[in-house]
Structure formats: C-alpha cells, structure tokens
Design an enzyme around this catalytic site. Structure first.
Site: not given
Length: 245
Positions: A125, A183, A214
């Site tokens: 991330c 994502d 994600h």
C-alpha cells in the site's frame, strides 16, 4: 530459521523513529530489508510478514512511517478512525522526510555487526510507494513494491518536481512492481502511467498484475488471498536472495 525481535529508536532528522527489527536467531551476517507498512504502522499482520521474511535469512527493519506525527509505539486500528488518522498522516508528511528516514535506516543497518552492507526495500500500500521511493537512494539496490498507492496520482506532499514518479530515472536498483487488477486505489490508467515512466527511464523492473483486490497480502482481511500471498513471499525471497547476496 527461527527469528528473534528487537526494538530500536533510531535518530532521524525529524526525531526518533521506533523501528522493529527481526532477524535470524542463528549467528551470521545477513542482508537487510526495510519493510514498509500500510498507513496503520506495525500491526499484527505487518509483524507476521516481517517475521516470514526474516526467517528466510534477512534482517528486516519495520519503521514507524509516521513517527513524527504520533507517540512512539502508535499502532492504528483497521477501522474508520484508524484509516482516517493514517490518511491524515500520509498527507501531512513530506516525501523528503521519508528520504531522510531511509538514510537513517541504511546507516543503522550498516552499523550492526549482523548486517551486510546490502539493503533492499519492500512494502504494501503506501509502504509499496515508500519501498519505491527508498530505491531513489543508491544504497538501496532492490525494491519489491506491492500495490503501491499515490505514485501515479502525485498526491503526497513534496517539493515541486520531487514526486516519486518524476524521480523514477534516479532509481539505480532493480524493481518488482505487483498490482491487483481489482484494486480501486490504482486504476488501470494509473498502472499504465507508472509502467510507461519506468520504460521511458529504462529502469530494470519486473511487472506483475494479478487477479486480486487491494490489501490481498493482509492476513485476516476480507480481501486476503492466502495462496497469492504465499506466491508473493516466495518471489520476494528469491528476488532479495539474488540481489542482496
């Protein structure tokens, strides 16, 4: 290898940075991986990920990425309040201070008798972005970046022209870029922009898009994909063993 953990407060240009260190219990010298967390800092899934890497023969450093903005030891919860605070911190910390954090981490690693001089970076991330950003430092020779946010959008604070995408040509080491096709944080167009920049800069990189959402690496989350996560750990270990000998 069995793993032991230490805690160090490393001086940086912007104050002490709590850093969690994982390394093999057995004697030896090992290459270092700077492992960057999500916006929540070192949660239990991040600690387990670091231990997995360390168990394959690395010293793993997990810094508190927003150490200037929180009391030492802060861990944000995976809830709306934690997400709001983490995003607030993300948009408050300039990329330049992440750069000076990297310098402090490299210096710390190279001062340890159980570390070689070789350093890589990895993250998920925002941590994927920071792993990419860390590779701007010539002392970081390998970066494994998982679903890195905010590179394509240039939404993190920095001096004009010093965003990570614009600085891509300064990366000297090898990269692995991993993306989830489902994502929503990094669209197909965003991924194409990063790929094009890497190609334009003629960087040495591997590009992998997988059918995942994600945070597919975060065990315990609804979007967690255990089989895919295992594949990514295996690829990361092989990558770092090859480049950080």
């Amino acid at each position: 290898m069995m793993v032991k953990q230490e805690v160090h407060d490393i001086p940086t240009n912007t104050g002490l940075m709590r850093t969690y260190l994982y390394r093999p219990k057995e004697d030896g010298v090992f290459a270092t991986i700077i492992f960057y967390s999500e916006i929540f800092q070192q949660t239990a899934p991040i600690a387990r990920a670091a231990a997995i890497l360390a168990g394959h023969g690395f010293v793993v450093l997990v810094p508190e990425v927003f150490h200037e903005l929180n009391p030492i030891g802060t861990i944000l919860a995976y809830d709306d309040a934690g997400k709001d605070k983490g995003n607030e911190d993300k948009f408050a910390k300039p990329l330049e201070t992440h750069d000076s954090d990297v310098e402090a981490l490299v210096s710390f690693a190279r001062s340890q008798e159980f570390c070689t001089s070789q350093v890589g970076s990895m993250g998920v991330c925002i941590g994927g972005h920071l792993a990419y950003r860390a590779a701007l430092n010539p002392d970081v020779s390998a970066a494994f970046c998982l679903y890195a946010t905010d590179i394509h959008s240039n939404t993190l604070p920095c001096q004009v022209g010093n965003d990570s995408l614009s600085r891509t040509q300064d990366i000297q080491g090898e990269l692995v870029m991993v993306w989830g096709k489902q994502d929503p944080h990094v669209s197909g167009e965003g991924r194409k922009l990063i790929y094009a920049k890497l190609e334009e800069a003629d960087r040495n990189f591997t590009w992998l898009e997988v059918n995942a959402e994600h945070a597919f690496m975060r065990d315990g989350a609804d979007r967690y994909d255990p089989a895919l996560a295992m594949q990514m750990y295996a690829q990361a270990v092989d990558f770092f063993h090859r480049l950080l000998r």
